[in-house]
Design a protein around this motif. Structure first.
Motif, short mmCIF file in Angstrom:
data_model
loop_
_atom_site.label_atom_id
_atom_site.label_comp_id
_atom_site.label_asym_id
_atom_site.label_seq_id
_atom_site.Cartn_x
_atom_site.Cartn_y
_atom_site.Cartn_z
N ALA A 229 -0.65 4.59 5.71
CA ALA A 229 -1.77 4.24 5.27
C ALA A 229 -2.59 3.35 6.01
CB ALA A 229 -1.77 3.47 3.67
N VAL A 230 -2.23 2.77 6.75
CA VAL A 230 -2.78 2.03 7.84
C VAL A 230 -3.28 2.71 9.15
CG1 VAL A 230 -2.84 -0.16 9.39
CG2 VAL A 230 -1.69 0.01 7.02
N ASP A 231 -4.53 2.62 9.47
CA ASP A 231 -5.20 3.08 10.68
C ASP A 231 -6.36 2.39 11.31
OD1 ASP A 231 -7.32 3.57 9.41
OD2 ASP A 231 -7.12 5.54 8.82
N GLY A 232 -6.84 2.83 12.23
CA GLY A 232 -8.01 2.22 12.99
C GLY A 232 -8.96 1.79 12.36
N GLU A 233 -9.07 2.26 10.96
CA GLU A 233 -10.25 1.88 10.14
C GLU A 233 -9.90 0.46 9.13
OE1 GLU A 233 -13.51 3.33 10.30
OE2 GLU A 233 -12.56 4.20 12.21
N THR A 234 -8.54 0.33 9.22
CA THR A 234 -8.21 -0.55 8.33
C THR A 234 -8.50 -2.09 8.83
OG1 THR A 234 -6.38 0.88 7.97
CG2 THR A 234 -6.21 -1.42 7.16
N ALA A 235 -9.09 -2.83 7.92
CA ALA A 235 -9.68 -4.20 8.10
C ALA A 235 -8.33 -5.14 7.94
CB ALA A 235 -10.84 -4.40 7.24
N ALA A 236 -7.85 -4.98 6.95
CA ALA A 236 -6.46 -5.79 6.32
C ALA A 236 -5.58 -5.21 5.53
CB ALA A 236 -6.91 -7.05 5.76
N VAL A 237 -4.27 -5.61 5.85
CA VAL A 237 -3.29 -5.33 4.90
C VAL A 237 -3.01 -6.41 4.12
CG1 VAL A 237 -0.79 -4.54 4.90
CG2 VAL A 237 -2.28 -3.36 6.62
N PHE A 238 -2.78 -6.21 2.97
CA PHE A 238 -2.35 -7.14 1.76
C PHE A 238 -1.14 -7.14 1.30
CE2 PHE A 238 -6.69 -9.37 1.13
CZ PHE A 238 -7.52 -8.27 1.67
N LEU A 239 -0.40 -8.14 1.57
CA LEU A 239 1.05 -8.02 1.19
C LEU A 239 1.29 -9.46 -0.03
CD1 LEU A 239 3.44 -7.39 4.08
CD2 LEU A 239 2.47 -5.68 2.40
N GLN A 240 2.08 -9.27 -0.68
CA GLN A 240 2.81 -10.70 -1.61
C GLN A 240 4.02 -10.81 -1.53
OE1 GLN A 240 0.88 -11.67 -5.34
NE2 GLN A 240 2.51 -12.23 -6.35
N SER A 241 4.52 -12.10 -1.10
CA SER A 241 6.00 -12.37 -1.15
C SER A 241 6.38 -13.71 -1.46
CB SER A 241 6.44 -11.95 0.25
OG SER A 241 7.89 -12.24 0.34
N PRO A 242 7.16 -13.86 -2.71
CA PRO A 242 7.78 -12.97 -3.28
C PRO A 242 6.56 -11.97 -4.03
CG PRO A 242 8.63 -14.90 -3.89
CD PRO A 242 7.53 -15.37 -2.94
N ASN A 243 6.72 -10.84 -4.12
CA ASN A 243 5.78 -9.99 -4.90
C ASN A 243 5.67 -9.94 -6.52
OD1 ASN A 243 7.48 -8.22 -5.88
ND2 ASN A 243 7.40 -6.67 -4.32
N PHE A 244 5.06 -9.28 -7.25
CA PHE A 244 4.55 -9.67 -8.34
C PHE A 244 5.96 -9.42 -9.33
CE2 PHE A 244 2.92 -8.95 -12.70
CZ PHE A 244 2.21 -9.96 -12.99
N LEU A 245 6.84 -8.52 -8.67
CA LEU A 245 8.25 -8.46 -9.34
C LEU A 245 9.10 -9.16 -8.93
CD1 LEU A 245 8.14 -4.45 -9.60
CD2 LEU A 245 7.09 -5.95 -11.08
N GLY A 246 8.72 -10.44 -8.33
CA GLY A 246 9.77 -11.21 -8.00
C GLY A 246 10.42 -11.04 -6.64
N ALA A 247 10.21 -9.90 -5.88
CA ALA A 247 11.04 -9.24 -4.84
C ALA A 247 10.50 -10.01 -3.48
CB ALA A 247 11.08 -7.86 -4.80
N VAL A 248 11.22 -10.46 -2.65
CA VAL A 248 11.05 -10.90 -1.30
C VAL A 248 10.76 -9.91 -0.51
CG1 VAL A 248 11.79 -12.61 0.52
CG2 VAL A 248 12.31 -13.29 -2.16
N GLU A 249 9.78 -9.74 0.21
CA GLU A 249 9.22 -8.61 0.86
C GLU A 249 9.87 -8.94 2.35
OE1 GLU A 249 8.05 -5.86 0.20
OE2 GLU A 249 6.86 -6.08 -1.73
N ASP A 250 10.01 -7.96 3.24
CA ASP A 250 10.39 -8.10 4.61
C ASP A 250 9.00 -8.30 5.23
OD1 ASP A 250 10.97 -8.34 6.96
OD2 ASP A 250 12.77 -6.91 6.90
N VAL A 251 7.97 -9.44 5.29
CA VAL A 251 6.75 -9.34 5.69
C VAL A 251 6.76 -8.90 7.23
CG1 VAL A 251 4.75 -10.79 6.17
CG2 VAL A 251 6.02 -10.97 3.83
N GLU A 252 7.68 -9.34 7.95
CA GLU A 252 7.45 -8.74 9.39
C GLU A 252 7.51 -7.41 9.75
OE1 GLU A 252 10.42 -10.68 12.06
OE2 GLU A 252 8.96 -10.75 13.45
#
Lengths: 485, 509
Positions: A200-223
């Motif tokens: 989904a990310v390309d040269g038109e993308t201004a920002a990627v939004f993540l949440q960690s832990p996410n809403f379901l409580g899961a710890v994301e691998d942000v890096e």
């Protein structure tokens, strides 16, 4: 009824004479006659202090709060213990009643608190720059979007479905104004779908939004997830729960350009949703695009150390339509509460609290998963909140638990139709092992009851005779609690 | 003039809490986990874990308390003295309101509580909505915006949604040159272009300029944002005509409620023709300012704007079986602009503001505004006497509403004293200065808002202090130009803080 004013009849007469008018009504003559109200407002007469107290206390008594219920509800706001010194300090007149520190010479206390707070949030998130606070979590996410557009001159956001639904909706609301397109990336096994995100990310993308832990409580691998943003020159914006940052790797070490979130878990009460504060930290590169107040260290004319509002040229009162944001508030009092709480926890207490949350959450997750009719919604690692699926209508299970004095969690179905049977359960240091056991028993009982008696209508009370035996003193253990030392 | 002797506060060099930290000290004692002490790496993969704890201070509770008490004494606050900051409405913050906000049924209520178990909270919000609706003269209220600026953004997004629903896309928002800085900043955030409207010689909107700006392209006028009374403290007498011009062009009329304290129970924005109003509960409705928040910025709107209000909306439902009414959160609002924030808004602020409205009642609110206007006009009259009258003339000579604006132009020219110098010297006299250098169209502006909760004596003392400073300046202007002397620090280098910002404490291991 006169309240909080001091003008006596004599005062009024003297003041009117000094002004040179006969009556106060003359002062209101500048309002054209048809626009003067000419009647009393349709609002009841004023009450005495005691009556106001009773009226408000009566309203308060009709709410089931975390004192009258055992609260396992989280979803962004948590029933943490707020130490007594937070109340004592935040209720001091000197912090409670001033305005924004526009006159720094007489606002050194508030400004230094901001500086200390910024340092703390910078430490927590692992990013060098913090502001003094924003309204709250989700609107901070939307403000980050505005920053990203300014920084990249692009107008597309890629947003994980693991980001808090309120944040995603607020971002969408703001985007109607500043003009941005939102592409949502789904979840796989509780975590952001890495392949879909990369696609989904390309040269038109201004920002990627993540949440960690996410809403379901899961710890994301942000890096790992953030690599796609780096590759295409998009900003990586990470929402996080500050209470987990004693144990989880900080966003700044994972490549985040901005780390932000809801500050309520730090030193702020639930208050039915606010006021709390949002925190907002960023890389050095973004400092002149930051929203909100920022305190900075400087010196006075005699060389004394002091603090002022720094970088004010970003702000609305100077830059007007060119400001980096329209926000004025720093939620200074709420940020003070956070700072005092963090100082009270201290370097090691903060980490220990994080560890305690992780361990109790692991216990609760295991305990619930062992209940008949409960399964984990995902197996991803969690820190302080987790999601389960229930083999009975969630609303009915919640009602069953509520009747036993337990707020069992947050139903996911409203915002995640794909998890209609999902329940989000949060743990704080206030939730004891015994309470967790009670929760498991209550949920187990609700599901068993559902299957034994056919589908009862959500929200109705099960007849008392069929309830079976439940722990009321918080000590009874369910037989399936085995495997826990 | 050189500095006077140092005060005790000045002798104490500022030390942050991090500088008082010492390894091994602590305050918190946590409960035992009571569950197996499993290694974290078993529960969360090691590469997602933090290696070192954040360098928070290590300090015992007694010293935390001392540290923040000491810091508190380096603040001036409303409970210590007059705080006539224009446009900020620094009125008394009743402690009753703090008490009721802290009741567990309010303070420990989770925002996701099932509405049927939060009936008291929802009813309180509904009652507050009803009160604010009546005060504004507009039928619908959303409590969601977190502050005035948030309310402005909401109002502009509502305007956009309203026009979009009619198949229009308009681009321009009008705002007077006296408007608050948040107005144009909100306009840009909402994706509009701001068009400035001039001010006439009576301090109101320059009608010819307004007509001209509309005539340039009426179809592009989305909205006019106005404060009334405006930031000069003057009621715009042409408001009815302004409203009809904007409505004829198809735009909405937005009321910046920062100055509502002048007109509660006296005149209503809805009756003036406004479509959207924001209120600052931390100004007119006594929520403490907290040194820069929290506040709340509810909006009141007309029927035609209502479908677009943020969600959720607090609603009252009548019972169909003869029982009492119930209260709920309504999410099913298909035309809504959506959420502006998480959950339902700054509920703690709603509790305080509702307690304030209950305390004052209809007549008390009207009396508060009347006294605010009386106090402002009295202080204006006092400052028209003596040297102040000569050196600090009022910018627009007519009766003011709840605040007024002085110009320090003559003071600067004749005495060499800038408005900033006067403000700084006032600090030595124990007063918070008025708002300075705003509104922008008045040279060396001082914007004074005493509020209704000040006594005649405190207004007199403030006027006397200004007179004294002007007398002092006639013999030695340097006194004020080097001021303040008695504050914890003296004038600070603000330029450096922007050119080379130091925004956090450097910490060692």
């Amino acid at each position: 009824m006169t309240r909080y004013t001091s003008a006596t009849e004599d005062d009024r007469a003297e003041m009117l004479a000094a002004i040179g008018v006969e009556s106060a009504a003359e002062l209101f003559a500048q309002i054209p006659e048809p626009l003067r109200l000419g009647r009393s407002l349709a609002i009841p007469d004023g009450l005495s202090e005691a009556e106001v107290f009773e009226r408000l206390a009566a309203l308060a008594s009709r709410n089931a709060d975390a004192e009258s219920q055992v609260c396992f509800v989280g979803a962004g706001m948590y029933d943490h213990y707020v130490p007594a010194i937070v109340d004592a300090i935040t209720q001091r007149s000197e912090f409670l009643t001033p305005y924004t520190p526009y006159q720094p010479e007489i606002s050194q206390g508030g400004l230094q608190v901001m500086f200390e707070f910024q340092t703390a949030m910078s430490e927590l998130t692992g990013l060098p720059v913090s502001n003094a606070g924003l309204y709250e979590g989700p609107s901070s996410v939307a403000s980050a979007g505005y920053l990203a557009i300014g920084a990249t001159k692009r107008r597309r956001f890629v947003v994980s479905r693991g980001v808090h639904p309120h944040s995603r909706e607020t971002l969408a609301t703001y985007s109607q104004g500043y003009g941005a397109e939102i592409v949502e990336v789904g979840l796989e096994g509780g975590l952001t779908d890495a392949a879909a995100l990369a696609a989904a990310v390309d040269g038109e993308t201004a920002a990627v939004f993540l949440q960690s832990p996410n809403f379901l409580g899961a710890v994301e691998d942000v890096e790992a997830l953030g690599a796609a943003a780096k590759q295409h020159g998009a900003l990586l914006i990470v929402a996080c729960d500050p209470m987990t940052l004693g144990v989880l790797r900080p966003p700044g070490e994972c490549g985040a350009d901005i780390a932000l979130g809801e500050g309520q878990p730090l030193g702020n009460r639930l208050d039915f949703g606010g006021p709390s504060f949002g925190f907002f930290c960023a890389s050095e590169e973004q400092i002149r695009r930051m929203p909100g107040r920022i305190a900075g260290e400087t010196e006075d004319v005699d060389g004394r150390r002091g603090f002022v509002l720094a970088l004010q040229t970003r702000e609305q009162h100077i830059r007007r339509e060119k400001a980096t944001n329209n926000i004025c508030t720093a939620q200074a009092l709420n940020a003070l509460g956070a700072m005092v709480h963090l100082a009270w926890l201290g370097r090691h207490g903060f980490r220990e609290l994080g560890e305690l949350l992780v361990r109790r959450t692991a216990y609760a997750r295991q305990r619930l998963a062992a209940v008949e009719g409960v399964e984990l919604l995902h197996e991803a690692p969690v820190a302080r909140e987790f999601a389960v699926r229930l083999d009975a209508p969630v609303a009915a299970v919640l009602e069953h638990c509520a009747e036993r004095g337990i707020a069992a969690g947050y139903p996911l179905g409203h915002e995640y139709p794909e998890y209609e049977d999902g329940l989000l359960v949060a743990v704080t240091e206030r939730r004891t092992r015994a309470q967790i056991d009670d929760l498991a028993d209550a949920i187990g009982g609700a599901i068993a009851g559902h299957h034994a008696h056919g589908a009862f209508v959500a929200g109705t009370v099960e007849p008392a005779a069929t309830r079976g035996s439940f722990s009321t003193d918080g000590v009874q253990k369910a037989p399936q609690a085995g495997g826990v030392a | 003039m050189s500095a006077l002797t140092e005060t005790p506060m000045q002798r104490e060099r500022a030390k942050t809490i991090y500088e008082k930290s010492k390894p091994g000290r602590r305050a918190a004692v946590l409960p035992d986990a009571g569950v197996p002490e499993r290694p974290l790496e078993e529960l969360i993969p090691a590469h997602l874990l933090r290696s070192e704890p954040p360098r928070l201070p290590e300090i015992a509770e007694p010293e935390i308390v001392r540290h923040y008490n000491r810091l508190s004494r380096r603040n001036f606050d409303l409970d210590s003295g007059l705080y006539p900051l224009g446009s900020c409405t620094m009125k008394h913050n009743p402690r009753l309101n703090e008490r009721v906000a802290a009741l567990p049924g309010h303070a420990r209520l989770h925002p996701a509580q099932d509405p049927k178990r939060a009936q008291g909270a929802l009813e309180l919000m509904w009652l507050l909505q009803q009160s604010l609706s009546e005060i504004c003269g507009l039928p619908h209220v959303s409590l969601q915006p977190s502050a005035g600026s948030h309310g402005e953004l909401a109002g502009l997004l509502l305007t956009r949604a309203y026009h979009a629903d009619r198949g229009e896309e308009r681009t321009r928002v009008l705002a007077p040159d006296t408007s608050h800085g948040t107005n144009p900043a909100s306009v840009t955030m909402a994706g509009y272009e701001v068009v400035k409207v001039a001010t006439d010689e009576r301090g109101g909107v320059e009608m010819d300029d307004l007509r001209a700006k509309i005539a340039e392209d009426p179809d592009q006028i989305a909205c006019l944002m106005l404060t009334n009374p405006n930031t000069l403290g003057l009621f715009d007498e042409n408001i009815a005509e302004i409203a009809s011009l904007i409505h004829e062009a198809g735009g909405t009329l937005y009321y910046d409620g920062a100055n509502l304290n002048a007109v509660m129970g006296q005149s209503r924005p809805g009756d003036m023709g406004f479509d959207i109003v924001h209120l600052n509960l931390h100004k007119s409705f006594s929520q403490p300012h907290g040194g820069g928040g929290p506040g709340a910025g509810p909006i009141a709107v007309s029927d035609r704007i209502e479908p677009f209000l943020p969600r959720p909306q607090v609603v009252r439902r009548e019972s169909d079986n003869g029982g009492g009414p119930s209260f709920d959160l309504e999410f099913d609002r298909p035309q809504s602009i959506g959420r502006l924030r998480g959950f339902q808004g700054n509920f703690g602020v709603f509790v305080r503001s509702y307690a304030y409205i209950l305390s004052l009642g209809a007549d008390g609110l009207a009396e508060a505004s009347e006294t605010a206007v009386l106090n402002a006009n009295y202080l204006k009259a006092r400052l028209a006497e003596g040297r102040a009258g000569e050196r600090l003339p009022v910018a627009f000579e007519r009766h003011c509403m709840h605040e007024f604006v002085l110009s320090g132009k003559s003071m600067k020219k004749e005495l060499g004293l800038a408005t900033l110098d006067l403000a700084k010297r006032l600090l030595d006299y124990g007063f918070h200065p008025p708002t300075v250098y705003f509104p922008l169209l008045v040279d060396e502006a001082l914007m004074v808002e005493p509020t209704e909760t000040e006594t005649k004596e405190s207004l007199d003392a403030f006027a006397d202090a200004i007179e004294q400073i002007l007398i002092e300046a006639e013999s030695d202007p340097e006194i004020a130009k080097q001021a303040p002397y008695t504050t914890p620090v003296r004038r600070l280098d603000e330029v450096r803080a922007t050119r080379r910002p130091v925004v956090r404490q450097p910490l060692g291991d």
